[in-house]
Write an enzyme that holds these catalytic residues in place. Structure first.
Site, PDB file in Angstrom:
ATOM      1  N   ASP A   1       0.685  -1.101   0.036  1.00 36.72           N
ATOM      2  CA  ASP A   1       0.158  -0.103  -0.057  1.00 36.72           C
ATOM      3  C   ASP A   1       0.899   1.272   0.226  1.00 36.72           C
ATOM      4  OD1 ASP A   1      -2.312   1.299  -0.130  1.00 36.72           O
ATOM      5  OD2 ASP A   1      -2.929   0.789   2.181  1.00 36.72           O
TER       6      ASP A   1
ATOM      7  N   ALA B   1     -11.757   3.115   0.232  1.00 32.30           N
ATOM      8  CA  ALA B   1     -12.728   3.638   1.259  1.00 32.30           C
ATOM      9  C   ALA B   1     -13.922   3.260   1.367  1.00 32.30           C
ATOM     10  CB  ALA B   1     -12.763   5.268   0.658  1.00 32.30           C
TER      11      ALA B   1
ATOM     12  N   CYS C   1      -9.776 -25.992  14.138  1.00 31.92           N
ATOM     13  CA  CYS C   1      -8.492 -25.636  13.861  1.00 31.92           C
ATOM     14  C   CYS C   1      -7.542 -26.099  14.918  1.00 31.92           C
ATOM     15  CB  CYS C   1      -8.337 -24.231  13.571  1.00 31.92           C
ATOM     16  SG  CYS C   1      -8.190 -22.953  15.032  1.00 31.92           S
TER      17      CYS C   1
END
Length: 491
Positions: free
Chosen positions: A93, A196, A281
């Site tokens: 990013d 956004a 898990c």
């Protein structure tokens, strides 16, 4: 066609695809999860993510790396893959999040793209303007124009074989999202994040999120890989995939673990509220809630983060299997029952059923009618649209029951809620093999009545009689006045 992305399977708006990442020398199967890595924290190591969880791609923040001197120098000297010790693809990013949070950053879009290339990022991101929801239209348009200018400048940056993101903004204006998608699609950039939307998801506004993505998808090409920026909770992944998203990044696994929160596909629970661990898990099979609560803070955070990530990757695999089996919308419906706002999101998704119908396969596994929302699915829309293609005799009996032996009609067709009328020869064709409950709800009956109306509208010269099983008067109002009615329950 974008050479970096190839679609293999489709269901509704969802797809299984292959994203080729040339700089990493590998292909990532989508839908894919990108765990978010903070370069200054190490809750779970990237190497462990690859080896234990099967992560093929992750995302980290190049702006944080750029602003942290020792990490920056290591990344420039050794490369991002060595710094993170990750064998898969790495997306970075740009600092747009920091821009939205703090109002300014000290790097330009071109500079951060060049930096991402220099440290060995496989997919880079320019600095766009992440316009928040509900701003006035003038601001949304102005900031979108700035984002579009930056995307055009990003095309001129020498990024070699690094793929580059083209974020799609537009706030909560679907038409601006569509315009932004069309503009981004016209660039030479490669991956298309819908930006956004985190504030929408934080406020559980899944319906508005769906509308924003649907608008972006209308502008983007069918071969455009779409990333839903910041969509980290597994509860909403199926919904995001069904509207057409291919990539998801998640920091939730770590952020929630820091607050002792335990992820499930039905929502989030605090560890203090759990008497049992409803998961198989490795973390949950090796520990009880008391075991986890007894760990020190760092160890407990690590174990919860591992559980959260296991649940998240499991949901991605479940979604892929649903696409392959052709029952993605049934999975979305299951998830929609987890929270009222998820149901809002599912209903918003079905508002775009005609858009989904364009990519939905014409034949797949059995159609399961499980709620009134099923009456609005793309398969029902398609059947109604195709009624006008059928050859219709001069007189026709439509019936929920057995075909008539009367000479009064030229032919007898079936009427099956929610689809409506069809020739009996099509009874074994998808989706008319649907599994429908005996206790048919009003939405299915109304959809069937609308199908009758579509057939009559396309064939105004045909004499049509409808044999129904006690349809309510409000449902029969959808049937044209020209249709003769017979209530089969009184015969």
């Amino acid at each position: 066609m974008r050479e970096c992305f190839e679609i293999r399977d489709l269901d509704a708006g969802g797809r299984i695809g292959e994203l080729t990442v040339p700089r990493a020398g590998l292909t990532v199967e989508t839908p894919a999860l990108l765990p978010v890595i903070n370069p200054n924290l190490d809750t779970l190591s990237p190497r462990r993510m690859a080896e234990e969880f099967g992560a093929e791609i992750l995302i980290t923040n190049s702006y944080i790396i750029h602003g942290t001197e020792d990490v920056r120098e290591r990344a420039l000297e050794d490369g991002l893959h060595d710094v993170l010790d990750f064998p898969g693809a790495i997306m970075t990013d740009s600092g747009s999040f920091q821009l939205s949070e703090y109002g300014e950053i000290d790097v330009t879009s071109e500079e951060i793209l060049e930096f991402q290339h220099a440290i060995g990022s496989d997919i880079g991101t320019p600095v766009d303007i992440p316009t928040p929801p509900d701003v006035d239209r003038v601001r949304a348009e102005d900031e979108l124009a700035t984002t579009q200018e930056r995307l055009e400048r990003a095309e001129d940056v020498d990024t070699g074989d690094m793929l580059v993101n083209a974020p799609v903004q537009g706030s909560t204006y679907p038409d601006l999202r569509e315009e932004a998608g069309r503009h981004a699609n016209a660039t030479d950039l490669d991956v298309f994040p819908v930006g956004a939307v985190v504030p929408l998801m934080n406020d559980y506004r899944y319906d508005d999120m769906v509308d924003a993505v649907a608008g972006a998808k209308r502008g983007l090409g069918a071969d455009a890989p779409v990333h839903l920026f910041g969509a980290g909770h597994p509860m909403m992944f199926a919904l995001g995939v069904a509207i057409g998203c291919d990539l998801f990044d998640s920091a939730a696994y770590a952020l929630y673990a820091r607050d002792d929160r335990y992820l499930t596909v039905r929502g989030t629970r605090h560890l203090d509220d759990l008497d049992y661990l409803p998961c198989s898990c490795p973390v949950c099979t090796e520990h009880s809630p008391d075991d986890l609560r007894a760990l020190d803070d760092d160890a407990r955070e690590t174990e919860l983060a591992a559980h959260n990530l296991h649940v998240t990757f499991e949901e991605i695999r479940r979604i892929k299997q649903a696409i392959r089996a052709g029952n993605l919308l049934e999975l979305v419906e299951q998830r929609a029952r987890a929270h009222p706002t998820m149901l809002d999101g599912y209903r918003a998704l079905l508002d775009h059923a005609e858009q989904l119908e364009q990519t939905d396969p014409v034949s797949k596994g059995a159609f399961f009618y499980t709620s009134e929302e099923s009456a609005r699915r793309p398969e029902v829309i398609r059947h109604h649209q195709r009624l006008e293609r059928l050859s219709v005799p001069e007189s026709l009996f439509l019936t929920e029951g057995q075909p008539t032996s009367s000479d009064e009609f030229d032919d007898s067709w079936r009427v099956e809620p929610p689809f409506g009328p069809f020739p009996r020869a099509l009874s074994k064709s998808y989706p008319l093999t649907a599994e429908v409950p005996d206790r048919t709800d009003r939405a299915a009956l109304e959809a069937a009545a609308e199908g009758v109306a579509r057939l009559v509208e396309a064939n105004p010269d045909t004499d049509v009689t409808l044999g129904h099983r006690g349809w309510p008067a409000g449902v029969l109002e959808h049937v044209p006045d020209s249709v003769a009615l017979i209530d089969l329950t009184t015969k």
